[in-house]
Motif scaffolding. Sequence first.
Motif, PDB file in Angstrom:
ATOM      1  N   LEU A  35       0.839  -1.190   0.000  1.00 28.91           N
ATOM      2  CA  LEU A  35       0.000   0.000   0.000  1.00 28.91           C
ATOM      3  C   LEU A  35       0.878   1.246   0.000  1.00 28.91           C
ATOM      4  O   LEU A  35       2.032   1.198   0.448  1.00 28.91           O
ATOM      5  N   PRO A  36       0.344   2.368  -0.467  1.00 26.77           N
ATOM      6  CA  PRO A  36       1.146   3.595  -0.445  1.00 26.77           C
ATOM      7  C   PRO A  36       1.451   4.046   0.985  1.00 26.77           C
ATOM      8  O   PRO A  36       0.734   3.695   1.933  1.00 26.77           O
ATOM      9  N   ASN A  37       2.493   4.847   1.104  1.00 26.23           N
ATOM     10  CA  ASN A  37       2.815   5.505   2.369  1.00 26.23           C
ATOM     11  C   ASN A  37       1.715   6.513   2.671  1.00 26.23           C
ATOM     12  O   ASN A  37       0.927   6.863   1.789  1.00 26.23           O
ATOM     13  N   PRO A  38       1.658   7.048   3.901  1.00 29.17           N
ATOM     14  CA  PRO A  38       0.627   8.030   4.243  1.00 29.17           C
ATOM     15  C   PRO A  38       0.588   9.249   3.309  1.00 29.17           C
ATOM     16  O   PRO A  38      -0.473   9.838   3.102  1.00 29.17           O
ATOM     17  N   GLY A  40       1.011   9.155   0.109  1.00 30.49           N
ATOM     18  CA  GLY A  40       0.615   8.734  -1.228  1.00 30.49           C
ATOM     19  C   GLY A  40       1.755   8.209  -2.079  1.00 30.49           C
ATOM     20  O   GLY A  40       1.528   7.806  -3.214  1.00 30.49           O
ATOM     21  N   THR A  41       2.970   8.210  -1.562  1.00 36.20           N
ATOM     22  CA  THR A  41       4.114   7.680  -2.300  1.00 36.20           C
ATOM     23  C   THR A  41       4.315   6.210  -1.927  1.00 36.20           C
ATOM     24  O   THR A  41       3.661   5.688  -1.031  1.00 36.20           O
ATOM     25  N   TYR A  42       5.217   5.571  -2.630  1.00 29.69           N
ATOM     26  CA  TYR A  42       5.614   4.203  -2.321  1.00 29.69           C
ATOM     27  C   TYR A  42       7.084   4.213  -1.930  1.00 29.69           C
ATOM     28  O   TYR A  42       7.803   5.180  -2.198  1.00 29.69           O
ATOM     29  N   ARG A  43       7.521   3.123  -1.306  1.00 27.84           N
ATOM     30  CA  ARG A  43       8.942   2.995  -0.976  1.00 27.84           C
ATOM     31  C   ARG A  43       9.763   3.260  -2.225  1.00 27.84           C
ATOM     32  O   ARG A  43       9.424   2.806  -3.303  1.00 27.84           O
ATOM     33  N   ARG A  44      10.854   3.992  -2.051  1.00 23.88           N
ATOM     34  CA  ARG A  44      11.674   4.319  -3.221  1.00 23.88           C
ATOM     35  C   ARG A  44      13.166   4.220  -2.956  1.00 23.88           C
ATOM     36  O   ARG A  44      13.967   4.899  -3.601  1.00 23.88           O
ATOM     37  N   GLU A  45      13.550   3.344  -2.041  1.00 25.44           N
ATOM     38  CA  GLU A  45      14.966   3.183  -1.729  1.00 25.44           C
ATOM     39  C   GLU A  45      15.774   2.773  -2.962  1.00 25.44           C
ATOM     40  O   GLU A  45      16.885   3.252  -3.168  1.00 25.44           O
ATOM     41  N   ARG A  46      15.209   1.877  -3.777  1.00 29.06           N
ATOM     42  CA  ARG A  46      15.951   1.436  -4.965  1.00 29.06           C
ATOM     43  C   ARG A  46      16.119   2.576  -5.965  1.00 29.06           C
ATOM     44  O   ARG A  46      17.175   2.712  -6.582  1.00 29.06           O
ATOM     45  N   LEU A  47      15.100   3.388  -6.130  1.00 35.16           N
ATOM     46  CA  LEU A  47      15.229   4.528  -7.038  1.00 35.16           C
ATOM     47  C   LEU A  47      16.268   5.506  -6.502  1.00 35.16           C
ATOM     48  O   LEU A  47      17.118   5.988  -7.258  1.00 35.16           O
TER      49      LEU A  47
END
Length: 175
Positions: A35-38, A40-47
Amino acid sequence: MYEISVRLAQTTDRPTMERLWLLFRHDMSEFSGALPNPDGTYRRERLQAALSQDDWAPYLLTSGRSPVGLACVRGLTGPVRVLSSFFVVRAARRSGLGLRAVREVVAAHPGPWEIAFQDSNAGAVAFWRRVATELVGDAWTEEHRPVPGRPDLPPDTWISFDAPAGVGSAPPGRA
């Protein structure tokens, strides 16, 4: 058929890459259950790693002036390159654009490669098997590996192959 340009993402491409990443993670949430973060984003460590670490290469895929996808490669200084993330917007899928983009990315980094995907993603299963066959014929393998730290998820499927120099087209350059 869409034209494709594949180039290393620059600092000025960060906002575009971040927006494409949201689309990518949204698509993948169907298979990961994430699910998205609070906010509205998603995890983006790889990016973030792809955009900032020397062992990574972030690629922006465009057709004309339109961004149509991204690719993030890790392991550039190691024994195996990993296509950590690959995404093409829905409007450009099944046009041959994805295969052409992967050819260019792999051509830029000859040597051993690994690509992971989920068996529940039927489109990815067919696509990545086709990519491997197009690139190296039958000289590729497939295996299932557990997702690190996620025993609740089914194992990922990994395709491995060795891309000789000259496979695909000319390597993409910096813009």
